[in-house]
Structure formats: C-alpha cells, structure tokens
Motif scaffolding. Structure first.
Motif, PDB file in Angstrom:
ATOM      1  N   LYS A  73       0.832  -1.200   0.000  1.00 53.66           N
ATOM      2  CA  LYS A  73       0.000   0.000   0.000  1.00 53.66           C
ATOM      3  C   LYS A  73       0.868   1.251   0.000  1.00 53.66           C
ATOM      4  CE  LYS A  73      -3.703  -0.511   2.497  1.00 53.66           C
ATOM      5  NZ  LYS A  73      -4.265  -0.778   3.830  1.00 53.66           N
TER       6      LYS A  73
ATOM      7  N   ARG B 113      -3.047   3.340   8.497  1.00 57.14           N
ATOM      8  CA  ARG B 113      -3.407   2.161   7.697  1.00 57.14           C
ATOM      9  C   ARG B 113      -2.283   1.141   7.660  1.00 57.14           C
ATOM     10  NH1 ARG B 113      -4.761   4.559   1.964  1.00 57.14           N
ATOM     11  NH2 ARG B 113      -6.074   2.689   1.819  1.00 57.14           N
TER      12      ARG B 113
ATOM     13  N   GLU C  51      -9.047   2.002  -4.534  1.00 60.04           N
ATOM     14  CA  GLU C  51      -9.951   2.600  -3.563  1.00 60.04           C
ATOM     15  C   GLU C  51      -9.827   4.114  -3.716  1.00 60.04           C
ATOM     16  OE1 GLU C  51      -8.814   0.848   0.210  1.00 60.04           O
ATOM     17  OE2 GLU C  51      -9.203  -1.154  -0.566  1.00 60.04           O
TER      18      GLU C  51
ATOM     19  N   GLN D  41      -5.711   4.018  -2.841  1.00 61.17           N
ATOM     20  CA  GLN D  41      -5.018   2.731  -2.921  1.00 61.17           C
ATOM     21  C   GLN D  41      -5.087   2.186  -4.334  1.00 61.17           C
ATOM     22  OE1 GLN D  41      -6.155   0.058   0.221  1.00 61.17           O
ATOM     23  NE2 GLN D  41      -5.228  -1.709  -0.769  1.00 61.17           N
TER      24      GLN D  41
HETATM   25 MG    MG Z   1      -7.836  -0.973   1.276  1.00 62.87          MG
END
Ligand code: MG
Ligand code: ADP
Length: 628
Positions: free
Chosen positions: A23, A93, A323, A335
């Motif tokens: 990510k 995150r 995303e 993302q």
């Molecule tokens: Mg995600």
C-alpha cells in the motif's frame, strides 16, 4: 548513519514494497506519477520487526523519527495536529508486502478531540460531518486500539436509529451524532477506566502500535499460513491525510477494478456510495451503486477517474484494484494494487494485455498461477449465471470443477437415474468403496462428513469428478431420501449445484461449461509450450486415464499404478482369487486370468505413448521403468 524508518510518500516508489509494504509503495508511486493522493508518510516494515524485537515497544529512536515526520507531514499538508485553525486529521493504515485485504486494522479521522470537533463543526458550517467523523473515530479507535468490542458501539447506533425512527446512518442529524459521540466516550470510559485520549500524538502512537500488533492477530496469522506469507516480514504503517467522503451529497467513496475480476472483460467494475466513508461500501450498511452511476452524480470526478484507471493500467501493465474518495466533487486516490481475479479472468486479462502491448507472451505466461488452472481442466459454472447466484451452504472444496444436477441419495439410484438420461448429484453422509460406480455416474458428489482426505474426496479427485465434502450444516435423512440445508428441505430429484473448487453449494440449476483447452486457455498454453523446457508426462492407471491425458496434451506416462487396473468388477474377482490362493498352483491359475487384462492394457498404453518410457508401480513400494 542511523537507520531510516520513515518515508514521505514523495520519498518512496513502487519498487520499495519490502520496506514500505504494498500500500505504501503504491501510494508513493501514485504520488510520483502525479495522481491526486492525500499526502502522508509510511513507517517501514523494519520498524514493525524492530517493535517485535524490542518486546512490543516502539523504541526512542523510532519514536523520535515518527515525531519528526509528523512535523514534515504538517508542512506538506499545511495542517497541524490539534490545531484549532486548520487541524490535521489522518488515517492510520496497515500495509504488508503482500496484499492481505481486510486482515489488519485501519483507523480513520485520527486527530479529533472535543475542541477540534467543535471548531471544525463551526468553521465548516457542516456540524453533521464533524460529529460523524468524531463518532467514527471513537468507534474505530476503541475497537482497534483498545479492543473494546465493535458490537457495543453498533448497539448504541441501532438504539439511536430506533429512537429517531430512521433506517440508515445517513439519516442521523448532527445532534444525534454528537449525542452518539458522547455515549461512545462514556462507553469507552466504562470499559477502559480512563477518559478517551485527547492528544493527537498520543492517539497516533496508540494507533501505530495497534497496526503493528494486528500483524499478529489470529485472522492475519491464518491468512498468512494459507498464502505462504512469512511472519518475519512485518507490516508497514501508512499515516495519511484524510479525504472526506462524508461531507454531504457531493462526496462519496468507492472501490473499483479496471477490468471485471470474474470474467476479465475490459470494462470498469466497481461500487460507490455518496456521503460515506471508509468501510461503508464493503460493510453493507447501505447498498452501494454501480460505479458507472458516478457519471451522473459526479461527471467531472468520474471522467477523471476513468483517466486515472487508464494511467494506472498503462503504468503497472496489469489490472488494478483501487480505492478512492470524492470530497466536494474532487477525486482522491487512496489505494491501488494488482487485482485478484478468477482463473478464467486471469487468462482473459493475460491474453488481452499481450494484444494491447502491455506484456510479452513470456510475461503473460508468468502472470498465471498454475494452481488456479486446475479448476479450468474441469467443468465450470457459466460465469454470468454464477454472478447472480448466492451459495446456500459451504463444505470443503474437495475436488475441483462445478456440477449441477438432481439430488439422489444412493449409488444405485445414481446409476439408475444416469441410465435414464438424467444428471445427478450424489448426496451422502459419507461415501465408501461400494459407492464408486455411483460416484462415476454422478456429475458431482456432496458429503456431510469427511475432510480433504476422506474416501469421497480422494476417489473424486482420482476420477477428476467435482466433490464438496464435509458440509456439516446439512441435516441428513438418507433413509427418507431428504436433507435440510439453510432452512430448506431437499428431496430426491430436486436440483442443486456444487462447486468443488470453493466448496460452495447452490440451490437450483447453474449451467456449467465443459473444460476445453481452447480460446484463451489454448493461447496461453501454446505460449507456455514455446518457452518450457520440461516435458509433461501423466499419472495414468488405466487406458481411459491415458486417453484423457493425451487429449489434454501429455507426452508420456510418468507413473502407472498397476493395482488400479484391477478395480473393475470382472477383474477384481481374479485378483482376489490370486491373493486368497492357498497353493502355488491355484495362484498360477489366477495369474493366468490376470495376465491378458494387464497385457491388453499395456498394449493400449503403448499405442499412444509411442516411444515414451512408462514408469510402472507394482504394489505400493517398488517402481520399475518399462520401455515399450
Ligand atoms: Mg484498502
Ligand atoms: P484495508 O487494507 O482493509 O483495505 P485500508 O487501509 O485500505 O484498509 O482502509 C480502508 C478504507 O478506509 C479505504 O478503502 C478508504 O475508504 C478509507 N480510508 C483510508 N485512508 C483514508 C484517507 N486518508 N482518507 C479517506 N478515507 C480513507
């Protein structure tokens, strides 16, 4: 020089996934190629491993660097933690090297406290938004960082909705949400004993630790084991400025694939919700809209998103799973990653990417996970029909392929119905060797008991027949020829469909399509043939196996277990006679009976195996190589 543990998104790139996690590396890469990404920084996977080495502590060196990067982030975003003029709110995150969707934790809207929320409500003239952020933050922080169960907060929300006579979260007013935030804080204090933390830095460190800790949670451990991801890798943590999808009806959030992950069709696929945040889309609190409807709601952002999809595919040369959030009609990318896909979609996409000039043939072959191809060598459900179907139960995917037919409860019935031209699924408590002919006659087998190594599973795999085993939810009544699953009773002759790859069981008919090495599969296998250096020999025990393998492209027999030649009714009698013989003379007689069978089988093998050697296993231990 001291080790570096933190990286601004502008300092990273896609090749740094080991350090920044997937990510983080992709957030950096999207930043580099000029896409709209809320800025922030990534705390590396090495900081996570260090945290575990230090006995689950963030050591002073790493702590100092995190503080330094908070300041850098404040400079980049022009906002400040806890500031009453221009407060910085962030998401925290997780992000491991290999994607582990939903396995670890995320916290949104971090940085809020009583003063900040009041100022935010006033200045934005949007108190509903401010209080919605605050109540979400308290909820997520309590759950993820302090491990106060989600359900307590969900109960409070449900109660509030009931009191106000509304069905959906979005119908709650600013006042309701403010009241909820207060109730949440009281709940927190009751469960934890202290007041909810108000210092954003303290909140941040708590959240970072929680993400590190979530690397070791049970569901992440199970996922890693199933996907061969080493525990030692650790997860990175991304601290990112919030983009708000919950400011009103000109905001929203969504997820999308650049191509259809089920079929591979080159058509954007996804869902979005207006006035929503984070997990709302996947959590099912409201029904999301298909991504194409965004074109009406936010035409400019939609157009931009379509362009972003194209840029990302051209950049990564693969199908992307993304995303995003829309704040006041402005698009933010949160993302991107190479999207997971079905075996069928993998082939379609690989072939298309070669046609479009994104991949070479060799690269396309390497994109395919050989483990997934097994499912394509068996009948499968028609992809379109499958999309509309919901499983009514689940067992173990014991032998791949898909099957659809009428329920029967015994091997004899399976044979009789088949002879009458019907397609059947044999449903049994468990199967035993006497059921073999019935299993052969059936399209697929479903059992209540037994695991992946049960009789049904092993035999079905040998036959290449679809089998779902161990569906313990079935209440079976073999005697009266009926069973109950998911509240419905099925009688002999009712239609069901089963998927031996996933273990899913469906009510009614889902049409299947036969396996064929044609189309995209044929194209990819053709390319694989160009590059491979190994020859492929089959494991074949009977002439029928050999013929099938030949059809599927095998070039010889690698292993032939002679005992399987004797399973058929007429042969097994002679074999038993041989085993039970009391004298050498009796044994000779029996062997004489066996010889012609064996000889004729090998004749057939030779016919197609040509000059390829055959390895024959006699009994269970010795393997001899025959050249015939
Ligand atoms: Mg995600
Ligand atoms: P997962 O790995 O489980 O997908 P993510 O870290 O992607 O978790 O976060 C889940 C969701 O939270 C994202 O899809 C996005 O909707 C939301 N989210 C995360 N960070 C932000 C942010 N900075 N601004 C707005 N929404 C965010």
């Amino acid at each position: 020089m001291a080790k570096k543990y933190c990286y601004l998104f502008t300092e990273g790139n896609a090749n740094m996934r080991e350090l920044l996690g997937g990510k983080g590396a992709n957030l950096a890469e999207m930043t580099n190629i000029g896409l709209p990404v809320p800025q922030g920084f990534t705390i590396s996977t090495e900081a996570c491993t260090q945290y575990y080495e230090d006995g689950r502590q963030i050591n002073p060196e790493i702590m100092a660097e995190i503080n330094e990067y908070i300041v850098k982030m404040e400079e980049v975003t022009g906002k400040k933690f806890g500031d009453l003029e221009n407060p910085l709110l962030v998401s925290v995150r997780s992000g491991a090297r290999a994607s582990m969707p939903g396995m670890m934790d995320t916290i949104l809207n971090l940085g809020l406290n009583e003063q900040v929320v009041e100022v935010m409500a006033k200045k934005s003239n949007n108190p509903r938004w401010a209080w919605d952020c605050y109540r979400r933050f308290i909820q997520m922080y309590s759950d993820v960082v302090m491990e106060v169960g989600k359900k307590y907060f969900e109960e409070l929300i449900d109660k509030m909705k009931e009191e106000k006579g509304v069905k959906q979260d979005v119908e709650l007013t600013a006042e309701d949400l403010k009241e909820l935030a207060n109730q949440f804080k009281a709940e927190y204090k009751a469960k934890i004993g202290n007041d909810f933390p108000t210092d954003p830095k303290e909140q941040l460190i708590g959240a970072v630790k929680a993400v590190f800790r979530s690397w070791d949670n049970p569901r992440a451990n199970v996922y890693r084991r199933d996907n061969d991801i080493p525990y030692s890798w650790g997860t990175a943590v991304n601290v990112q400025a919030m983009a708000f999808g919950n400011m009103g009806d000109n905001c929203g959030t969504g997820v999308a694939f650049t191509r259809d992950p089920a079929t591979g069709e080159k058509k954007m696929m996804g869902e979005f919700l207006t006035n929503a945040q984070g997990e709302d889309v996947v959590a099912g609190v409201r029904t999301p809209m298909p991504i194409q409807e965004m074109a009406n709601k936010f035409p400019a952002a939609y157009e931009q998103f379509v362009k972003v999809c194209e840029i990302l595919e051209n950049h990564y040369h693969d199908m992307q799973d993304m995303e995003f959030t829309i704040e006041n009609e402005k698009l933010y990318m949160l993302q991107t990653r190479n999207g997971k896909r079905t075996a069928q979609a993998a082939l379609q996409i690989a072939v298309d990417l070669v046609k479009e000039g994104h991949k070479t043939e060799q690269e396309a072959v390497l994109m395919i996970d050989p483990r997934n191809l097994d499912t394509l060598l068996h009948p499968q459900f028609d992809a379109k029909a499958l999309k509309a179907a919901t499983p009514m139960g689940k067992g173990l995917g014991a032998s791949p392929g898909a099957a659809c037919g009428q329920v029967v409860f015994s091997a004899e019935d399976a044979e009789a119905w088949k002879n009458a031209g019907k397609k059947v699924i044999l449903v049994r408590l468990e199967t035993s060797p006497e059921d073999i002919t019935g299993m052969k006659a059936a399209q697929g087998i479903l059992t209540v008991r037994g695991g992946m190594t049960s009789h049904a599973a092993v035999v079905a795999r040998g036959m290449g027949k679809c089998c779902v085993s161990g569906c313990g939810d079935i209440a079976m009544d073999e005697e009266n020829k009926k069973f109950t699953l998911n509240g419905k009773t099925y009688y002999e002759g009712d239609y069901i469909s089963i998927n031996g790859s996933t273990g899913a069981i469906y009510d009614g008919i889902i049409p299947t399509v036969d396996a064929e090495i044609s189309g995209n599969f044929g194209t990819i296998m053709g390319w694989a043939d160009k590059f491979r250096t190994l020859k492929v020999r089959t494991n074949a025990d009977t002439p029928a196996d050999a013929k099938k393998a030949r059809e599927l492209g095998a070039e010889g027999i690698g292993l032939c277990r002679t005992e399987h030649m004797f399973f058929e009714a007429d042969r097994i009698a002679a074999f038993r006679e041989m085993i039970c013989a009391d004298t050498a003379a009796e044994r000779e007689v029996a062997l004489e009976k066996i010889l012609p069978y064996q000889q004729s089988d090998f004749e057939i093998f030779r016919l197609w195996a040509c000059h390829a050697p055959i390895s024959v296993r006699v009994g269970t231990r010795s393997t001899v190589r025959l050249s015939i």
